[in-house]
Enzyme design. Structure first.
Site, PDB file in Angstrom:
ATOM      1  N   SER A   1      20.578  52.257  40.610  1.00  0.00           N
ATOM      2  CA  SER A   1      21.254  51.984  39.267  1.00  0.00           C
ATOM      3  C   SER A   1      20.905  50.852  38.942  1.00  0.00           C
ATOM      4  O   SER A   1      20.502  49.814  39.653  1.00  0.00           O
ATOM      5  CB  SER A   1      22.684  51.991  39.789  1.00  0.00           C
ATOM      6  OG  SER A   1      23.220  52.828  40.285  1.00  0.00           O
TER       7      SER A   1
HETATM    8  N1  SAH Z   1      24.425  53.868  43.495  1.00  0.00           N
HETATM    9  C1  SAH Z   1      22.733  54.152  43.794  1.00  0.00           C
HETATM   10  C2  SAH Z   1      22.328  54.954  42.782  1.00  0.00           C
HETATM   11  C3  SAH Z   1      23.046  56.360  42.560  1.00  0.00           C
HETATM   12  S1  SAH Z   1      21.959  57.380  41.732  1.00  0.00           S
HETATM   13  C4  SAH Z   1      22.062  52.788  43.994  1.00  0.00           C
HETATM   14  O1  SAH Z   1      22.635  51.775  43.869  1.00  0.00           O
HETATM   15  O2  SAH Z   1      21.094  53.096  44.325  1.00  0.00           O
HETATM   16  C5  SAH Z   1      23.293  58.814  42.135  1.00  0.00           C
HETATM   17  C6  SAH Z   1      23.121  59.419  43.544  1.00  0.00           C
HETATM   18  O3  SAH Z   1      24.426  60.274  43.675  1.00  0.00           O
HETATM   19  C7  SAH Z   1      22.063  60.282  43.858  1.00  0.00           C
HETATM   20  O4  SAH Z   1      21.337  59.510  44.872  1.00  0.00           O
HETATM   21  C8  SAH Z   1      22.636  61.500  44.112  1.00  0.00           C
HETATM   22  O5  SAH Z   1      21.673  62.171  45.271  1.00  0.00           O
HETATM   23  C9  SAH Z   1      23.879  61.490  44.553  1.00  0.00           C
HETATM   24  N2  SAH Z   1      24.637  62.642  44.412  1.00  0.00           N
HETATM   25  C10 SAH Z   1      24.789  63.533  43.294  1.00  0.00           C
HETATM   26  N3  SAH Z   1      25.834  64.422  43.625  1.00  0.00           N
HETATM   27  C11 SAH Z   1      26.411  63.741  44.794  1.00  0.00           C
HETATM   28  C12 SAH Z   1      27.530  64.347  45.571  1.00  0.00           C
HETATM   29  N4  SAH Z   1      28.184  65.424  45.204  1.00  0.00           N
HETATM   30  N5  SAH Z   1      27.648  63.758  46.579  1.00  0.00           N
HETATM   31  C13 SAH Z   1      27.175  62.760  46.972  1.00  0.00           C
HETATM   32  N6  SAH Z   1      26.116  62.161  46.379  1.00  0.00           N
HETATM   33  C14 SAH Z   1      25.614  62.719  45.140  1.00  0.00           C
END
Ligand code: SAH
Length: 270
Positions: free
Chosen positions: A64
């Site tokens: 993010s």
């Molecule tokens: N907070 C993270 C970035 C997240 S990007 C950081 O700081 O690096 C969003 C993430 O949500 C991705 O890795 C994606 O695979 C995950 N994601 C999407 N749908 C999801 C679900 N239903 N349960 C868990 N993770 C999910």
């Protein structure tokens, strides 16, 4: 200048940028000062680690953007001593920021390889108050509920009912919600009582799709025009080529650019 010193200087500049853009609370800014973001990106991207931009982390996902993480902490009013659930661990960077403030952070990631990498790194960095699980976070983490704050790092078609029910009374859920997998507004849901919640819309954003039982279904997440919601394809149903195709399309969809994940049309002060 040594590399460590240079990275520290760059990190301090990043914190200055977050402050300038409107997040001013000291405990939030201190959390960003404490987390080495360069450890969460590949060594080839280290020089960009302190730009206020999302960066690729594999499996078509991104770490993010720091300002976005700051906004989510602020919107969820995460306070010292609290128990936090994050949906979408990704690299683990945001979880580390939350863990600098909160007592315990529970975080769920749908890609096993990302969950494993994040868990190993967070252990190495000494975050013993972060608990990483592989799975579908749209249905929450029942055994550990209730939570004081729940932060969802991906955008879904609606507020997941299970997450609302895993809030403590007084707890806040912050989740990007939109009619397509690409555009969302941040929705904050506060649990006021056993059966009473308040819903507020805080501003437009663009996150990667939330894919799961109470999120987008697999195909919908790669087709922006699709709005239908149906049970997700489980990992077991997937063939290797399905996964390759999915990874390619998700990568296209989530190609990181600073513009793409920046809040759009968000008021400067609320
Ligand atoms: N907070 C993270 C970035 C997240 S990007 C950081 O700081 O690096 C969003 C993430 O949500 C991705 O890795 C994606 O695979 C995950 N994601 C999407 N749908 C999801 C679900 N239903 N349960 C868990 N993770 C999910």
């Amino acid at each position: 200048m040594s590399t460590t010193r240079r990275l520290e200087t760059e990190r301090e500049r990043m914190v200055g940028l977050i402050r300038q853009r409107g997040v001013q609370e000291t405990h939030i800014l201190d959390a960003f000062r404490a987390v080495p973001r360069h450890a969460f990106v590949g060594s080839d991207l280290e020089e960009f680690a302190y730009e206020d931009a999302p960066l690729p982390i594999g499996s078509g996902q991104t770490v993010s953007q720091p300002y976005m993480v700051a906004l989510m902490v602020q919107d969820a009013c995460v306070r010292p001593g609290e128990k936090v659930l994050e949906v979408g661990t990704g690299s683990g960077y945001a979880a580390a920021v939350y863990a600098e403030i909160a007592r315990d952070v529970y975080t769920i990631e749908r890609y096993a390889d990302l969950a494993d990498t994040a868990r190993t790194l967070l252990d190495r960095l000494g975050y013993d108050n972060i608990h990483v699980r592989h799975g579908d976070g749209t249905t929450g983490w029942r055994d550990e509920a209730p939570f004081d704050a729940i932060i969802v790092a991906a955008g879904g078609p609606q507020v997941p009912e299970s997450l609302k029910r895993q809030l403590q009374i007084g707890g806040r859920l912050v989740v990007p919600v939109g009619e397509t997998p690409r555009d969302q507004v941040i929705v904050r849901v506060t649990r006021l009582g056993e059966e009473e919640w308040r819903r507020e819309e805080l501003g437009a954003v663009r996150f990667v799709p939330l894919v799961g039982e109470e999120g987008w279904r697999e195909e919908a997440s790669t087709r922006p025009e699709a709005k239908a919601k149906a049970p997700m394809l489980t990992e077991g149903d997937e063939t290797g080529s399905d996964r390759d195709a999915r990874d390619r399309s998700v990568r296209g969809l989530t190609r990181p650019s600073p513009i793409e994940l920046m809040p759009t049309a968000r008021p400067v002060s609320r």
